[in-house]
Design a protein around this motif. Structure first.
Motif, PDB file in Angstrom:
ATOM      1  N   MET A   1      34.492   6.610  36.225  1.00  0.00           N
ATOM      2  CA  MET A   1      34.444   6.782  37.664  1.00  0.00           C
ATOM      3  C   MET A   1      35.873   6.922  38.194  1.00  0.00           C
ATOM      4  O   MET A   1      36.734   6.120  37.875  1.00  0.00           O
ATOM      5  CB  MET A   1      33.761   5.560  38.295  1.00  0.00           C
ATOM      6  N   PRO A   2      36.125   7.925  38.991  1.00  0.00           N
ATOM      7  CA  PRO A   2      37.473   8.094  39.563  1.00  0.00           C
ATOM      8  C   PRO A   2      37.829   6.908  40.464  1.00  0.00           C
ATOM      9  O   PRO A   2      36.957   6.276  41.038  1.00  0.00           O
ATOM     10  CB  PRO A   2      37.360   9.384  40.393  1.00  0.00           C
ATOM     11  N   THR A   3      39.116   6.654  40.566  1.00  0.00           N
ATOM     12  CA  THR A   3      39.551   5.559  41.428  1.00  0.00           C
ATOM     13  C   THR A   3      39.303   5.920  42.882  1.00  0.00           C
ATOM     14  O   THR A   3      39.279   7.095  43.255  1.00  0.00           O
ATOM     15  CB  THR A   3      41.043   5.254  41.230  1.00  0.00           C
ATOM     16  N   LYS A   4      39.127   4.917  43.694  1.00  0.00           N
ATOM     17  CA  LYS A   4      38.870   5.107  45.117  1.00  0.00           C
ATOM     18  C   LYS A   4      40.148   5.434  45.883  1.00  0.00           C
ATOM     19  O   LYS A   4      40.126   6.181  46.846  1.00  0.00           O
ATOM     20  CB  LYS A   4      38.239   3.830  45.664  1.00  0.00           C
ATOM     21  N   ILE A   5      41.262   4.852  45.431  1.00  0.00           N
ATOM     22  CA  ILE A   5      42.554   5.090  46.081  1.00  0.00           C
ATOM     23  C   ILE A   5      43.519   5.604  45.025  1.00  0.00           C
ATOM     24  O   ILE A   5      43.658   5.019  43.956  1.00  0.00           O
ATOM     25  CB  ILE A   5      43.107   3.800  46.714  1.00  0.00           C
ATOM     26  N   LYS A   6      44.197   6.695  45.350  1.00  0.00           N
ATOM     27  CA  LYS A   6      45.158   7.294  44.439  1.00  0.00           C
ATOM     28  C   LYS A   6      46.438   7.581  45.223  1.00  0.00           C
ATOM     29  O   LYS A   6      46.435   8.391  46.145  1.00  0.00           O
ATOM     30  CB  LYS A   6      44.586   8.602  43.878  1.00  0.00           C
ATOM     31  N   PRO A   7      47.556   6.910  44.882  1.00  0.00           N
ATOM     32  CA  PRO A   7      48.810   7.191  45.589  1.00  0.00           C
ATOM     33  C   PRO A   7      49.230   8.653  45.411  1.00  0.00           C
ATOM     34  O   PRO A   7      49.137   9.207  44.317  1.00  0.00           O
ATOM     35  CB  PRO A   7      49.821   6.263  44.917  1.00  0.00           C
ATOM     36  N   CYS A   8      49.677   9.244  46.509  1.00  0.00           N
ATOM     37  CA  CYS A   8      50.190  10.618  46.491  1.00  0.00           C
ATOM     38  C   CYS A   8      51.693  10.546  46.740  1.00  0.00           C
ATOM     39  O   CYS A   8      52.141  10.005  47.753  1.00  0.00           O
ATOM     40  CB  CYS A   8      49.509  11.451  47.571  1.00  0.00           C
ATOM     41  N   LEU A   9      52.455  11.070  45.788  1.00  0.00           N
ATOM     42  CA  LEU A   9      53.915  11.041  45.857  1.00  0.00           C
ATOM     43  C   LEU A   9      54.425  12.423  46.241  1.00  0.00           C
ATOM     44  O   LEU A   9      54.100  13.415  45.586  1.00  0.00           O
ATOM     45  CB  LEU A   9      54.489  10.610  44.505  1.00  0.00           C
ATOM     46  N   TRP A  10      55.234  12.492  47.255  1.00  0.00           N
ATOM     47  CA  TRP A  10      55.752  13.748  47.809  1.00  0.00           C
ATOM     48  C   TRP A  10      57.063  14.103  47.109  1.00  0.00           C
ATOM     49  O   TRP A  10      58.023  13.331  47.150  1.00  0.00           O
ATOM     50  CB  TRP A  10      55.978  13.551  49.302  1.00  0.00           C
ATOM     51  N   PHE A  11      57.109  15.267  46.501  1.00  0.00           N
ATOM     52  CA  PHE A  11      58.308  15.756  45.823  1.00  0.00           C
ATOM     53  C   PHE A  11      58.763  17.068  46.443  1.00  0.00           C
ATOM     54  O   PHE A  11      57.988  17.772  47.087  1.00  0.00           O
ATOM     55  CB  PHE A  11      58.023  15.985  44.329  1.00  0.00           C
ATOM     56  N   ASP A  12      59.994  17.387  46.200  1.00  0.00           N
ATOM     57  CA  ASP A  12      60.564  18.650  46.653  1.00  0.00           C
ATOM     58  C   ASP A  12      60.630  19.610  45.465  1.00  0.00           C
ATOM     59  O   ASP A  12      61.712  19.919  44.952  1.00  0.00           O
ATOM     60  CB  ASP A  12      61.960  18.414  47.246  1.00  0.00           C
ATOM     61  N   GLY A  13      59.466  20.037  44.983  1.00  0.00           N
ATOM     62  CA  GLY A  13      59.394  21.019  43.903  1.00  0.00           C
ATOM     63  C   GLY A  13      59.427  20.438  42.504  1.00  0.00           C
ATOM     64  O   GLY A  13      59.334  21.171  41.533  1.00  0.00           O
ATOM     65  N   GLN A  14      59.546  19.093  42.356  1.00  0.00           N
ATOM     66  CA  GLN A  14      59.659  18.508  41.018  1.00  0.00           C
ATOM     67  C   GLN A  14      58.442  17.695  40.609  1.00  0.00           C
ATOM     68  O   GLN A  14      58.532  16.869  39.696  1.00  0.00           O
ATOM     69  CB  GLN A  14      60.885  17.581  40.916  1.00  0.00           C
ATOM     70  N   ALA A  15      57.292  17.888  41.218  1.00  0.00           N
ATOM     71  CA  ALA A  15      56.117  17.061  40.904  1.00  0.00           C
ATOM     72  C   ALA A  15      55.720  17.167  39.432  1.00  0.00           C
ATOM     73  O   ALA A  15      55.436  16.153  38.792  1.00  0.00           O
ATOM     74  CB  ALA A  15      54.939  17.421  41.805  1.00  0.00           C
ATOM     75  N   GLU A  16      55.722  18.347  38.886  1.00  0.00           N
ATOM     76  CA  GLU A  16      55.320  18.516  37.490  1.00  0.00           C
ATOM     77  C   GLU A  16      56.360  17.888  36.555  1.00  0.00           C
ATOM     78  O   GLU A  16      56.012  17.186  35.597  1.00  0.00           O
ATOM     79  CB  GLU A  16      55.123  19.995  37.172  1.00  0.00           C
ATOM     80  N   GLU A  17      57.624  18.117  36.834  1.00  0.00           N
ATOM     81  CA  GLU A  17      58.703  17.509  36.042  1.00  0.00           C
ATOM     82  C   GLU A  17      58.619  15.984  36.096  1.00  0.00           C
ATOM     83  O   GLU A  17      58.723  15.303  35.069  1.00  0.00           O
ATOM     84  CB  GLU A  17      60.048  17.980  36.592  1.00  0.00           C
ATOM     85  N   ALA A  18      58.418  15.434  37.291  1.00  0.00           N
ATOM     86  CA  ALA A  18      58.328  13.987  37.454  1.00  0.00           C
ATOM     87  C   ALA A  18      57.123  13.430  36.693  1.00  0.00           C
ATOM     88  O   ALA A  18      57.245  12.408  36.006  1.00  0.00           O
ATOM     89  CB  ALA A  18      58.239  13.622  38.936  1.00  0.00           C
ATOM     90  N   ALA A  19      55.985  14.075  36.809  1.00  0.00           N
ATOM     91  CA  ALA A  19      54.778  13.605  36.111  1.00  0.00           C
ATOM     92  C   ALA A  19      55.009  13.599  34.598  1.00  0.00           C
ATOM     93  O   ALA A  19      54.643  12.636  33.915  1.00  0.00           O
ATOM     94  CB  ALA A  19      53.580  14.476  36.474  1.00  0.00           C
ATOM     95  N   ASN A  20      55.628  14.635  34.085  1.00  0.00           N
ATOM     96  CA  ASN A  20      55.914  14.678  32.645  1.00  0.00           C
ATOM     97  C   ASN A  20      56.886  13.571  32.243  1.00  0.00           C
ATOM     98  O   ASN A  20      56.729  12.946  31.190  1.00  0.00           O
ATOM     99  CB  ASN A  20      56.458  16.047  32.239  1.00  0.00           C
ATOM    100  N   PHE A  21      57.870  13.308  33.080  1.00  0.00           N
ATOM    101  CA  PHE A  21      58.834  12.244  32.795  1.00  0.00           C
ATOM    102  C   PHE A  21      58.156  10.875  32.815  1.00  0.00           C
ATOM    103  O   PHE A  21      58.255  10.096  31.860  1.00  0.00           O
ATOM    104  CB  PHE A  21      59.983  12.294  33.806  1.00  0.00           C
ATOM    105  N   TYR A  22      57.465  10.561  33.899  1.00  0.00           N
ATOM    106  CA  TYR A  22      56.829   9.248  34.018  1.00  0.00           C
ATOM    107  C   TYR A  22      55.844   8.998  32.876  1.00  0.00           C
ATOM    108  O   TYR A  22      55.817   7.915  32.303  1.00  0.00           O
ATOM    109  CB  TYR A  22      56.112   9.092  35.359  1.00  0.00           C
ATOM    110  N   THR A  23      55.044  10.009  32.550  1.00  0.00           N
ATOM    111  CA  THR A  23      54.014   9.811  31.526  1.00  0.00           C
ATOM    112  C   THR A  23      54.590   9.677  30.123  1.00  0.00           C
ATOM    113  O   THR A  23      53.884   9.260  29.216  1.00  0.00           O
ATOM    114  CB  THR A  23      52.957  10.926  31.567  1.00  0.00           C
ATOM    115  N   SER A  24      55.861   9.988  29.952  1.00  0.00           N
ATOM    116  CA  SER A  24      56.501   9.819  28.641  1.00  0.00           C
ATOM    117  C   SER A  24      56.948   8.377  28.399  1.00  0.00           C
ATOM    118  O   SER A  24      57.334   8.037  27.283  1.00  0.00           O
ATOM    119  CB  SER A  24      57.711  10.755  28.516  1.00  0.00           C
ATOM    120  N   LEU A  25      56.876   7.524  29.414  1.00  0.00           N
ATOM    121  CA  LEU A  25      57.486   6.194  29.337  1.00  0.00           C
ATOM    122  C   LEU A  25      56.577   5.077  28.848  1.00  0.00           C
ATOM    123  O   LEU A  25      57.056   4.118  28.252  1.00  0.00           O
ATOM    124  CB  LEU A  25      58.054   5.809  30.705  1.00  0.00           C
TER     125      LEU A  25
END
Length: 163
Positions: A1-25
């Motif tokens: 079941m998907p979560t009810k609340i999902k934080p949305c983080l605002w980036f200036d063009g780096q959302a994909e880069e940030a997601a790849n970085f965070y998920t590597s940790l």
């Protein structure tokens, strides 16, 4: 079941880069989907990554490439609880991009997002039922940029730095 609340983080063009970085940790982390813009929009072009869904340590997030209009600030931070000094150091080293912003385990990453790297033992010691022990731990922590578990334990035990 998907979560009810999902934080949305605002980036200036780096959302994909940030997601790849965070998920590597950390384990239980992955990029779940990249949604590309169907048309040009104020901060990008058709085909650019508009949103990136990712899971970081089991928590779902969305990264939005919203443009330069809004920046992260310290009013919101994410805590990562660690089990030992090696994990604390590894995550602090990986995430901290602004050394002068480091204080009491708080750090700022390359995207401007604030994090707290918190050893579980710190929370335990701060919550001790002996107010003198908790006070010594709090005072020691307030002097730290990065959390030093051994120094926290010395403060908890009432040992001086010379001991």
């Amino acid at each position: 079941m998907p979560t009810k609340i999902k934080p949305c983080l605002w980036f200036d063009g780096q959302a994909e880069e940030a997601a790849n970085f965070y998920t590597s940790l950390l384990p239980d982390s992955r990029v779940d989907g990249v949604h590309r813009a169907a048309a040009d929009y104020p901060s990008g072009k058709a085909g650019d990554a508009l949103t990136v869904e990712f899971t970081f340590a089991g928590q779902e997030f969305v990264g939005l490439n919203g443009g330069p209009h809004f920046k992260f600030n310290e009013a919101v931070s994410f805590q990562i609880f660690t089990d030992d000094q090696a994990e604390t150091d590894r995550l602090t080293d990986a995430l901290s991009a602004v050394p002068e912003a480091e204080q009491c385990g708080w750090i700022k990453d390359r995207y401007g997002l604030s994090w707290q790297i918190v050893p579980r033992v710190l929370i335990q010691r701060l919550g001790d039922s002996d107010p003198a022990k908790a006070k010594r731990v709090m005072e020691a922590m307030m002097e730290m940029k990065r959390i030093d578990i051994a120094a926290i334990e010395r403060a908890y035990e009432g040992e001086t730095a010379d001991a």
